[in-house]
Design a protein around this motif. Sequence first.
Motif, PDB file in Angstrom:
ATOM      1  N   GLU A 265       0.415  -1.164   0.530  1.00 15.87           N
ATOM      2  CA  GLU A 265       0.461   0.470  -0.247  1.00 15.87           C
ATOM      3  C   GLU A 265       0.504   1.525  -0.260  1.00 15.87           C
ATOM      4  O   GLU A 265       0.384   2.394  -0.174  1.00 15.87           O
ATOM      5  N   LYS A 267       3.439   2.605  -2.065  1.00 16.12           N
ATOM      6  CA  LYS A 267       3.280   2.700  -3.363  1.00 16.12           C
ATOM      7  C   LYS A 267       2.109   3.692  -3.967  1.00 16.12           C
ATOM      8  O   LYS A 267       2.736   3.717  -4.664  1.00 16.12           O
ATOM      9  N   GLU A 268       1.353   3.396  -3.281  1.00 16.23           N
ATOM     10  CA  GLU A 268      -0.053   4.025  -3.768  1.00 16.23           C
ATOM     11  C   GLU A 268      -0.098   5.217  -2.800  1.00 16.23           C
ATOM     12  O   GLU A 268      -0.849   5.611  -3.300  1.00 16.23           O
ATOM     13  N   LYS A 273       4.295   8.067  -2.994  1.00 16.65           N
ATOM     14  CA  LYS A 273       4.705   7.806  -3.883  1.00 16.65           C
ATOM     15  C   LYS A 273       5.824   8.049  -4.968  1.00 16.65           C
ATOM     16  O   LYS A 273       5.968   7.133  -5.652  1.00 16.65           O
TER      17      LYS A 273
END
Length: 394
Positions: A265, A267-268, A273
């Motif tokens: 999670e 990564k988003e 990010k």
Amino acid sequence: MNQPLAGIKILDLSRVLAGPLGSMQLADLGAEVIRIEAPEGKDDIRHWWPFVNEESTYYLCANRNKKSVTINLKKEEGKALFKKMAAEADVIIENFKTGTLERLGLDYNTLKSLKEDIILCSVTGYGQTGPYKDLPGYDPVIQAVGGLMDITGHPDSEETRVGTPVVDIMTSHYVAISILAALRKRDVSGEGERIDLSLLDIQVASLGNIASSYLLTGHISKRMGNAHGNITPYETFQCADKPIMVAAGNDRMFYKLAEIMERGEWKEDARFKTNADRIKNREQLRNLLEAEFLKKDADQWEELLSSAMIPCGPVNNVEQVFNHPQIKAREMVQKRRHPTLGEIKTVRNPIKFTNTKVEEKSHPPILGEHTVDILMDYGLSENEIKELKENGVI
């Protein structure tokens, strides 16, 4: 095959570390390097702890593959003897205080009159010009004056010098580089050269991105411990047993790190990010990462991250360094016989050629070990050498 610098003769008047380390690099590559030392052995590095049977380990690290001749340059006979040797030399290295060679009557113009294409490399703390030129400059002082200490250490601790004499070590590289360039120039043009190296200049030149950030944006970098001012995560983390250094240098590596930690999670997450996002939310990310790293030993994390090609490694002490399998595979420790110490170990020169072997050919010389042999090579008789010794010239 001959060594790259075979046939090059260097007279090394330098003491302590920066000059001797530089001349050792050239000696490793095949140059004949003759240390010219005072008969009483005034080079401080010979007297620095710790010792092995009265030989300084500090001295041993910087003087392999050289010869030692003792000459008293304050006596006229000593100057005459040095001039005789200089007339056949390619390079002279010295790190006396500014003006010392002139006072001794051994300045560049005098040396040039002896050998038109002579190369003189002078190493000082602050250089041959400027308001500080006459001041002594030692490595830790230059680290302080040159800005390195101010950016080294943790934000809430005092300014810290680097654990090795890094300014001396960097300067030694410039000694070798500048002399190699001057030799190349001499071979093409027939001209010699006077090289003026300043520890402070080299320290400032080595500030790299820190200097660029200030000169182009006015940003004054400060201490960040083991973190990086422009990239994150790029720092040490405490694992279950010991710390590990992780350098996730781009977004792709960070995403792989998140996957390995089963925190996809991240990564988003808008906070993490991009690298720019992670820099803005550095502390939040670090808190999350610290909790994850504590779940496994450093070796376990190293195996997991390395398998994903994320640069990392445990923080090793010196003993662990020399037991490291890669250091052993690269044969970075070599053994050599010493006339008074028996077998000694030294760190191998890291240059590895395909067609030329760079190796330790001779031990760091004992004070004056080669005086008689070398002076006889210059045509002096046994009686002349005996008389010079009796008169305190050698």
